[in-house]
Write a protein that holds these residues in place. Structure first.
Motif, PDB file in Angstrom:
ATOM      1  N   ASP A  96       7.763   7.105 -58.097  1.00  0.00           N
ATOM      2  CA  ASP A  96       8.759   8.138 -58.350  1.00  0.00           C
ATOM      3  C   ASP A  96       8.698   8.630 -59.801  1.00  0.00           C
ATOM      4  O   ASP A  96       9.640   8.439 -60.575  1.00  0.00           O
ATOM      5  N   THR A 125      12.545  16.667 -50.502  1.00  0.00           N
ATOM      6  CA  THR A 125      12.353  15.744 -51.614  1.00  0.00           C
ATOM      7  C   THR A 125      11.806  16.509 -52.817  1.00  0.00           C
ATOM      8  O   THR A 125      11.433  17.681 -52.703  1.00  0.00           O
ATOM      9  N   LYS A 126      11.755  15.825 -53.943  1.00  0.00           N
ATOM     10  CA  LYS A 126      11.088  16.388 -55.109  1.00  0.00           C
ATOM     11  C   LYS A 126       9.599  16.582 -54.782  1.00  0.00           C
ATOM     12  O   LYS A 126       9.056  15.904 -53.902  1.00  0.00           O
ATOM     13  N   LYS A 145       4.944  11.324 -56.900  1.00  0.00           N
ATOM     14  CA  LYS A 145       5.858  12.450 -56.823  1.00  0.00           C
ATOM     15  C   LYS A 145       6.659  12.592 -58.109  1.00  0.00           C
ATOM     16  O   LYS A 145       6.685  11.675 -58.938  1.00  0.00           O
ATOM     17  N   GLY A 148      12.920  11.618 -58.749  1.00  0.00           N
ATOM     18  CA  GLY A 148      14.120  12.102 -58.065  1.00  0.00           C
ATOM     19  C   GLY A 148      15.088  10.995 -57.733  1.00  0.00           C
ATOM     20  O   GLY A 148      16.102  11.225 -57.088  1.00  0.00           O
ATOM     21  N   ASP A 152      15.548   9.539 -53.078  1.00  0.00           N
ATOM     22  CA  ASP A 152      14.589  10.624 -52.897  1.00  0.00           C
ATOM     23  C   ASP A 152      13.196  10.060 -52.599  1.00  0.00           C
ATOM     24  O   ASP A 152      12.465  10.590 -51.756  1.00  0.00           O
ATOM     25  N   ASN A 155      13.139   8.904 -49.021  1.00  0.00           N
ATOM     26  CA  ASN A 155      13.006  10.054 -48.119  1.00  0.00           C
ATOM     27  C   ASN A 155      11.565  10.558 -48.078  1.00  0.00           C
ATOM     28  O   ASN A 155      11.059  10.947 -47.019  1.00  0.00           O
ATOM     29  N   ARG A 270      21.023   9.663 -48.674  1.00  0.00           N
ATOM     30  CA  ARG A 270      21.709  10.607 -49.548  1.00  0.00           C
ATOM     31  C   ARG A 270      21.275  10.361 -50.989  1.00  0.00           C
ATOM     32  O   ARG A 270      21.211   9.213 -51.442  1.00  0.00           O
ATOM     33  N   THR A 271      21.008  11.434 -51.706  1.00  0.00           N
ATOM     34  CA  THR A 271      20.520  11.316 -53.081  1.00  0.00           C
ATOM     35  C   THR A 271      21.627  11.458 -54.123  1.00  0.00           C
ATOM     36  O   THR A 271      21.352  11.368 -55.322  1.00  0.00           O
ATOM     37  N   GLU A 276      22.961   4.155 -51.868  1.00  0.00           N
ATOM     38  CA  GLU A 276      22.303   4.828 -50.737  1.00  0.00           C
ATOM     39  C   GLU A 276      22.029   3.887 -49.564  1.00  0.00           C
ATOM     40  O   GLU A 276      22.022   4.315 -48.410  1.00  0.00           O
TER      41      GLU A 276
END
Length: 372
Positions: A96, A125-126, A145, A148, A152, A155, A270-271, A276
């Motif tokens: 991430d 997502t990001k 990625k 996020g 995130d 996800n 949920r971000t 979460e």
């Protein structure tokens, strides 16, 4: 002064009833929890696990590993996931947007090469920067990625996952070699099962070799020893008791297995919350209840995940602050369930317990110290 005296007397009576109810609930958890653990120990043996493997009775699992700055431990953790005793699984590490050498360590340790990967973007997502496949381990995928947050990243892992079950684990955790086999069997035995949580044990003091826990030892620090007791109570009594009452609201983010389609059905993680893991479980409950479905969310004691617990007060304070903020966010997001007959024991027992005895517990204690 007389008014203050009456207030103190009223508060003492309140505290007396408060802790009487709390201890009654703890006794109930103990009765149901120990009953469940004893039954589980009788039913699940090495022979039954061997029988599952010989009959090829299993569901493939995608292991999702969100990671940020984990350059020191990520290689050992991924090796432990790849060494799991399970017929068919994939490991998806989601980097991430790390700022350290996490991605470089993964490239060096697992011979990663960049690939063009087609996937269905079921959850927003990001942006994904690159996808890597391991030349040494065909079932290892690494996704790079933009940052996020953990939810995130999970996800993004769900978007790449191919299998009907997914297991969300922390990047600094180690799994028992048979953890997946023991937990996933519950999905085979009962199609109503939406999610299964396992037991988390502190790793502090243990002897680890090649990503495998060889021996558990007591850590030296008092703080770590107290957390070993705390984790044993929380899982073998609390989680087991709630599961036996069909009202389990928490599956630890360090280790939990879910049906992928069910998680996608409710919108993934949920971000906008730091809780979460709990929020997803509560939302699974809520959507299933609202749809009138027959379902189950379970805890099973034997699947073991090992994780490092805080060894100093500053780290422990940050961890508990995050947990408590996450609990409040979940309670506020799902406040419509409180004392709502539509949600049965969730609305009348589980959520009120977390509100009055978990979320508000520190307020009662601090007020008591202030009055003293």
């Amino acid at each position: 002064m007389e008014a203050l005296g009456w207030f103190l007397f009223a508060y003492q009576v309140f505290v007396l009833y408060y802790f009487a109810v709390l201890n009654f609930l703890y006794t109930t958890f103990t009765f149901f929890g120990l009953n469940m653990v004893a039954r589980y120990a009788r039913e699940l043996s090495e022979l039954s696990l061997k029988d599952l493997l010989e009959r090829e009775a299993y569901l493939p699992v995608s292991i999702l590993v969100p990671t940020y700055n984990e350059e020191k431990t990520i290689a050992a953790s991924v090796r432990s996931f790849l060494a799991l005793r399970y017929p068919e699984f994939e490991v998806i590490v989601v980097a991430d947007g790390p700022k350290d050498r996490t991605l470089e360590v993964l490239k060096e340790a697992f011979a990663l090469v960049e690939v063009d990967w087609v996937y269905r973007r079921a959850l927003p997502t990001k942006p994904i920067r690159a996808v890597y496949r391991s030349l040494a381990h065909p079932n290892l995928l690494v996704v790079d990625k933009e940052n996020g947050g953990k939810a995130d990243a999970l996800n993004a892992g769900l978007n790449f996952a191919r299998y009907p079950l997914f297991c969300a684990v922390d990047a600094d955790s180690l799994l028992d070699p048979e953890a997946l086999l023991r937990a996933s069997r519950l999905f085979l035995e009962d199609e109503r099962v939406l999610a299964v949580g396992g037991t988390i044990r502190p790793l502090n003091g243990a002897r680890v070799r090649g990503g495998v826990v060889e021996e558990l030892r007591l850590p030296r620090g008092f703080l770590e020893k107290m957390q070993i007791i705390e984790y044993a109570r929380a899982f073998f009594l609390g989680r087991a008791g709630w599961s036996a009452m069909d009202a389990l609201l928490i599956i630890s983010g360090a280790f939990g297995i879910f049906r992928r389609e069910e998680a996608l059905r409710v919108g993934g993680y949920r971000t906008d919350t730091v809780g979460e893991d709990m929020e997803l479980v509560v939302r699974l409950h809520r959507k299933a209840r609202e749809a009138g479905r027959d379902y189950r969310v379970l805890y099973t004691p034997d699947p073991i995940c090992y994780t490092e617990v805080p060894s100093d007060w500053a780290t422990l304070r940050r961890q508990r602050n995050r947990w408590h903020r996450g609990l409040w966010e979940v309670l506020l997001a799902h406040r419509a369930m409180l004392f709502n007959p539509r949600y049965g024991r969730l609305g009348f027992v589980a959520l009120p317990y977390f509100l009055f005895f978990e979320a508000l517990g520190p307020v009662v204690e601090v007020l008591g110290y202030a009055l003293l």
